[in-house]
Design an enzyme around this catalytic site. Structure first.
Site, PDB file in Angstrom:
ATOM      1  N   ILE A  74      -7.319   0.583   4.058  1.00 32.31           N
ATOM      2  CA  ILE A  74      -8.626   0.871   3.763  1.00 32.31           C
ATOM      3  C   ILE A  74      -9.118  -0.283   3.115  1.00 32.31           C
ATOM      4  O   ILE A  74     -10.379  -0.810   3.246  1.00 32.31           O
ATOM      5  CB  ILE A  74      -9.015   2.034   2.740  1.00 32.31           C
ATOM      6  CG1 ILE A  74      -8.402   3.368   3.121  1.00 32.31           C
ATOM      7  CG2 ILE A  74     -10.517   2.306   2.523  1.00 32.31           C
ATOM      8  CD1 ILE A  74      -8.920   3.822   4.619  1.00 32.31           C
ATOM      9  N   CYS A 132      -3.659  -5.770  -5.873  1.00 32.11           N
ATOM     10  CA  CYS A 132      -4.816  -6.435  -5.327  1.00 32.11           C
ATOM     11  C   CYS A 132      -4.092  -7.876  -5.013  1.00 32.11           C
ATOM     12  O   CYS A 132      -3.448  -8.676  -5.617  1.00 32.11           O
ATOM     13  CB  CYS A 132      -6.191  -6.809  -6.005  1.00 32.11           C
ATOM     14  SG  CYS A 132      -6.847  -5.107  -6.362  1.00 32.11           S
ATOM     15  N   GLY A 245       3.398   9.548  -6.152  1.00 32.13           N
ATOM     16  CA  GLY A 245       4.154   9.062  -5.024  1.00 32.13           C
ATOM     17  C   GLY A 245       4.971  10.337  -4.206  1.00 32.13           C
ATOM     18  O   GLY A 245       5.648  10.822  -4.500  1.00 32.13           O
TER      19      GLY A 245
END
Length: 304
Positions: A74, A132, A245
């Site tokens: 995304i 990131c 997870g």
């Protein structure tokens, strides 16, 4: 069988009514799921990633199914902290939800700017997304280098007026090293695991399926690895863990709690069952009653 159990957990002085939240990026900021789930029934809502300025995200296609989960790329698309604070925070508070805000940035300065903006917001906790790409270092993720993890954690912790949870990447040789670095940097807790880097190729087009080429693998396929990593980190640090997870049901969540997680986040399961998170809360409560356990905290990390 006992009739009443305590599901409340505490992380960094913040009390949550139960140990279940949702994983960032799988629940929006709560509004789209509020017709299926009473948000106040969750321990907390962990929001999609929020940056200081709006991010457009990656080109499409951005999602691909896999045999036991999904790939997503995304790109942390979001409208920026200003709109998030004005629109999403009041909505979540109107639903009596506890709020954990996932924070992202391309540089340390961007993280700090976003955190300072959120200091004025009525939220409970920050989750620092260190997966990131670090633009200043050529795009390498912040979370893959223990020294960088300690550095960014220390700076964000100093800037934040809210408790800071550091979300760890599993794409490292030893996740305990980054966990210890986050703890040394002053993190109030760690969350793990983020997604694994994966790839899908379209054999008909003979090209990458995702426009970004690679994406983050989540879902049942990663669950056993996540449980192992949570257990390893629980032995390595003294701060609380939020586990995630491939949690699809109460049994998966209880595994993580036994391995050392104080809270558990439900992610991919939300896409095929919007009520998965509240059903997992009910399942944990039933498990405790059936096993004559009066307090969920009594089973956190008991599997050594």
């Amino acid at each position: 069988m006992i009739n009443e159990v305590n599901l409340k957990v505490n992380i960094a002085g913040v009390e949550f009514k139960n140990p279940i939240t949702v994983a960032s990026g799988t629940f929006g900021s709560g509004e789209e799921y509020s017709e299926f789930v009473k948000l106040s029934d969750l321990g907390a809502v962990t929001t999609k990633g929020v940056s200081a300025e709006p991010w457009e995200g990656n080109d499409t296609p951005r999602v691909a199914e896999t045999p036991a989960g999904m790939l997503n790329a995304i790109g942390l698309q979001n409208p920026g902290a200003d709109l998030f604070i004005k629109r999403d925070v009041p909505f979540l508070r109107s639903r009596n939800a506890k709020i954990i805000v996932n924070v992202c940035g391309h540089t340390i300065e961007e993280y700090i700017e976003c955190v300072k903006m959120l200091n004025e917001a009525d939220i409970d906790m920050i989750e620092l997304n260190i997966s990131c790409p670090n633009v200043s270092k050529g795009g390498i993720a912040f979370g893959t280098n223990p020294r960088m993890v300690k550095k960014i954690t220390k700076k964000v912790k100093r800037a934040s007026e809210h408790p800071v949870v550091v979300k760890l990447s599993p794409n490292v040789t030893d996740i305990t090293e980054t966990a210890k670095a986050a703890e040394k940097g002053g993190a109030d807790a760690v969350s793990l695991i983020n997604t694994f880097t994966g790839m899908k190729i379209d054999i008909d087009k003979q090209d990458f399926f995702l426009a970004n080429r690679t994406g983050g693998l989540s879902g049942p396929a990663v669950h056993p690895i996540a449980v192992r990593m949570i257990h390893d980190v629980a032995q390595a640090v003294d701060i609380p863990i939020i586990g995630m997870g491939g949690v699809m049901n109460a049994e998966d969540a209880i595994e993580m709690i036994l391995a050392g997680a104080t809270m558990v986040a439900v992610g991919t399961a939300n896409f095929n069952n919007p009520r998965a998170s509240v059903e997992i809360v009910e399942g944990i409560e039933n498990y405790l009653k059936e096993n004559d356990i009066s307090d969920v905290n009594d089973i956190v990390g008991i599997v050594k």
